[in-house]
Enzyme design. Structure first.
Site, short mmCIF file in Angstrom:
data_model
loop_
_atom_site.label_atom_id
_atom_site.label_comp_id
_atom_site.label_asym_id
_atom_site.label_seq_id
_atom_site.Cartn_x
_atom_site.Cartn_y
_atom_site.Cartn_z
N GLY A 262 0.78 -1.23 0.00
CA GLY A 262 0.00 0.00 0.00
C GLY A 262 0.81 1.28 0.00
O GLY A 262 0.32 2.32 0.46
N HIS B 176 0.85 1.12 -13.01
CA HIS B 176 1.59 -0.08 -13.39
C HIS B 176 3.07 0.31 -13.53
O HIS B 176 3.39 1.34 -14.13
CB HIS B 176 1.07 -0.63 -14.72
C1 GAR Z 1 3.47 -1.03 -7.30
O1 GAR Z 1 4.76 -1.03 -7.85
C2 GAR Z 1 2.43 -1.00 -8.40
O2 GAR Z 1 2.80 -0.21 -9.49
C3 GAR Z 1 2.37 -2.45 -8.79
O3 GAR Z 1 2.43 -3.14 -7.57
C4 GAR Z 1 3.18 -2.36 -6.63
C5 GAR Z 1 2.33 -2.18 -5.39
O4 GAR Z 1 3.07 -1.54 -4.40
N1 GAR Z 1 1.18 -2.74 -9.50
C6 GAR Z 1 1.12 -3.65 -10.48
O5 GAR Z 1 2.06 -4.33 -10.83
C7 GAR Z 1 -0.23 -3.76 -11.16
N2 GAR Z 1 -0.16 -4.51 -12.36
P1 GAR Z 1 2.33 -0.75 -3.24
O6 GAR Z 1 1.33 -1.73 -2.64
O7 GAR Z 1 3.41 -0.41 -2.28
O8 GAR Z 1 1.66 0.44 -3.85
#
Ligand code: GAR
Length: 195
Positions: free
Chosen positions: A14, A111
């Site tokens: 998150g 993304h």
């Molecule tokens: C982030 O890097 C986001 O861009 C990626 O997951 C991570 C979540 O981190 N999302 C994807 O790969 C979606 N296809 P977070 O929970 O710390 O925001």
């Protein structure tokens, strides 16, 4: 100023959710975060949301027989929160076509790649395997096709000698935390044309 009502969907850490919640604390930010939903009841990001007074809701996708049934619960939650927009922030579930269609034009995702490059899982490793010299992240509209809606904002980050998927992900995440709040600000203030 009437602030747009925004829900965030997460599955884990998150940190992007955190960046959005922090940005929305500014009195002149045109959106408020009215709820955080997670498909994982132990998602670490939920603690930050609760500690910052943001209502949370969790339901496991594993408790539902079909994708449609699970998405119906998400839809009910978003409707109850009366949201204008939804921000996916590391929400690692694929939506049913019906749900994605219903929320098209009101849902954003981030993304960690310069879409249309490196869709799907492990985008940082995909970039390294490809021998790319530049990577980055994209805030885009969500449409029924995975990682495929029009881009709203992108940021580039360099790929450096010796990078691993982990070091590249960490560098990319810094850019994510910058552009996601900015994209939401632009959307909620009407600077972005509707999809
Ligand atoms: C982030 O890097 C986001 O861009 C990626 O997951 C991570 C979540 O981190 N999302 C994807 O790969 C979606 N296809 P977070 O929970 O710390 O925001």
């Amino acid at each position: 100023m009437s602030r747009k009502r925004v829900a965030i969907l997460i599955s884990g850490r998150g940190s992007n959710m955190q960046a959005l919640i922090e940005a929305a604390k500014a009195p002149d930010f045109p959106a408020e975060i009215v709820g955080v939903f997670s498909n994982k009841s132990d998602a670490p990001g939920l603690d930050f949301a609760r500690a910052n007074g943001v209502p949370t809701a969790t339901r496991s996708h594993k408790d539902f027989a079909t994708r449609e049934d699970f998405d119906a619960v998400i839809d009910q939650t978003l409707t109850a929160w009366q949201v204008d927009y939804v921000c996916l922030a590391g929400f690692m579930r694929i939506f049913s076509t019906g749900f994605a269609r219903k929320w098209t034009g009101r849902m954003l995702n981030i993304h960690p790649s310069l879409l249309p490059k490196y869709k799907g899982l492990h985008p940082h490793q995909q970039a390294l395997d490809d021998g790319a010299s530049v990577h980055g992240c994209t805030v885009h509209w969500v449409i029924p096709e995975l990682d495929d809606g029009p881009a709203i904002l992108q940021a580039q980050v360099p790929i450096l000698p010796g990078d691993t998927a982990e070091t590249l992900a960490a560098r990319t995440l810094v850019a994510e935390h910058r552009i996601y709040p900015e994209a939401l600000r632009m959307l909620a203030s009407g600077e972005i044309a509707p999809l």
